[in-house]
Design a protein around this motif. Structure first.
Motif, PDB file in Angstrom:
ATOM      1  N   UNK A  52       0.867  -1.326  -0.016  1.00  0.00           N
ATOM      2  CA  UNK A  52       0.053  -0.116   0.027  1.00  0.00           C
ATOM      3  C   UNK A  52       0.863   1.303   0.097  1.00  0.00           C
ATOM      4  N   UNK A  53       2.101   1.317   0.859  1.00  0.00           N
ATOM      5  CA  UNK A  53       2.960   2.265   0.601  1.00  0.00           C
ATOM      6  C   UNK A  53       3.492   2.546  -0.880  1.00  0.00           C
ATOM      7  N   UNK A  54       3.850   1.513  -1.558  1.00  0.00           N
ATOM      8  CA  UNK A  54       4.066   1.667  -2.762  1.00  0.00           C
ATOM      9  C   UNK A  54       3.020   2.021  -3.824  1.00  0.00           C
ATOM     10  N   UNK A  55       1.814   1.664  -3.503  1.00  0.00           N
ATOM     11  CA  UNK A  55       0.516   2.420  -4.322  1.00  0.00           C
ATOM     12  C   UNK A  55       0.425   3.714  -4.252  1.00  0.00           C
ATOM     13  N   UNK A  56       0.724   4.139  -2.819  1.00  0.00           N
ATOM     14  CA  UNK A  56       0.567   5.490  -2.469  1.00  0.00           C
ATOM     15  C   UNK A  56       1.595   6.532  -3.419  1.00  0.00           C
ATOM     16  N   UNK A  57       2.870   5.771  -3.119  1.00  0.00           N
ATOM     17  CA  UNK A  57       4.005   6.331  -3.751  1.00  0.00           C
ATOM     18  C   UNK A  57       3.760   6.714  -5.335  1.00  0.00           C
ATOM     19  N   UNK A  58       3.289   5.815  -5.873  1.00  0.00           N
ATOM     20  CA  UNK A  58       3.072   5.640  -7.613  1.00  0.00           C
ATOM     21  C   UNK A  58       2.135   6.869  -7.687  1.00  0.00           C
ATOM     22  N   UNK A  59       1.043   6.696  -7.028  1.00  0.00           N
ATOM     23  CA  UNK A  59       0.021   7.673  -7.285  1.00  0.00           C
ATOM     24  C   UNK A  59       0.344   9.306  -6.975  1.00  0.00           C
ATOM     25  N   UNK A  60       1.119   9.104  -5.971  1.00  0.00           N
ATOM     26  CA  UNK A  60       1.463  10.769  -5.689  1.00  0.00           C
ATOM     27  C   UNK A  60       2.229  11.179  -6.694  1.00  0.00           C
ATOM     28  N   UNK A  61       3.299  10.461  -7.289  1.00  0.00           N
ATOM     29  CA  UNK A  61       4.080  11.021  -8.394  1.00  0.00           C
ATOM     30  C   UNK A  61       3.488  11.124  -9.584  1.00  0.00           C
TER      31      UNK A  61
END
Length: 248
Positions: free
Chosen positions: A59-68
């Protein structure tokens, strides 16, 4: 900026702290007392998704991808063992992306803009670049680096939050794992058997820094560092692409 931990490493971000001693003898006359280090100001924790007591890395990586996805940024990744680098510059406003891949002294460079891929050419003296239809981003699986991070972090049983630090004016959650006995799952010589891994996440969910070291079952090691900087104004245009007029 970054210095080796084993092969290479992300900068150590944790601050120092100290306590004043009590009940000690007085210093000799005329000698000053050296003050104890002042503890770093406690930051309000950066929220992280969790599952079963561990940080939910997926979920951290999903948020990271969405934020960028909506930001301009520069991502620099270093791979050691063997040593190579990837740089990705993204200008969202102008729709310009540049990717540079290095392996030792060799480099591949490309720019994507307005649906066209411009790739540097070093073996043809008649031209500096080749023009192709853009079908994706060259040399990298994902612009945000989430594919690389998923591959690195996926072999580890669990990541724990180990603190909050301040870097470049922003608080970052520090997430780490020290897994020295990663179980084998077959006869693949490239399997990871030990990991020392740490990454830093900001309030927007962006993984700003990564320092990941791993030992494989064949005895080889690999070390990956990643740094992401947002707020990029323009993609730096290399000499070979000056004639394209990317920002004209």
């Amino acid at each position: 900026m970054w210095r080796p931990l084993l092969v290479v490493a992300v900068v150590a971000l944790a601050g120092c702290s100290g306590l004043l001693a009590s009940g000690g003898a007085s210093p000799p006359d005329g000698q000053a007392v050296t003050p104890a280090p002042v503890p770093e100001r406690t930051e309000r924790p950066v929220a992280l998704p969790r599952v079963a007591g561990d940080v939910a890395v997926d979920r951290v990586l999903e948020r990271h991808d969405a934020a960028l996805a909506g930001r301009s940024f520069h991502r620099h990744t270093e791979f050691a063992g063997p040593e190579s680098t990837r740089d990705v510059w993204v200008d969202r406003d102008a729709d310009v992306v540049r990717v540079q891949r290095r392996f030792g002294p060799l480099a591949d460079d490309a720019i994507v803009t307005n649906g066209t891929l411009y790739r540097s050419v070093s073996d043809d003296p008649r031209t500096d670049y080749a023009t192709l239809e853009a079908t994706g981003t060259p040399y990298v699986a994902t612009r945000s680096g989430v594919a690389t991070l998923d591959r690195l972090f996926g072999v580890v049983e669990g990541y724990d939050r180990v603190g909050t630090v301040r870097r470049d004016g922003r608080p970052l959650a520090v997430v780490a794992s020290n897994d020295t006995e990663v179980p084998l799952s077959g006869a693949d010589p490239d399997q990871t058997v030990a990991v020392e891994s740490r990454f830093y996440v900001d309030r927007q969910g962006i993984v700003r820094y990564v320092d990941h070291w791993a030992r494989r079952s064949d005895g080889s090691t690999v070390h990956v560092r990643m740094r992401i900087t947002t707020g990029l104004d323009r993609v730096p245009i290399p000499w070979w692409a000056e004639g394209i007029g990317v920002y004209d």
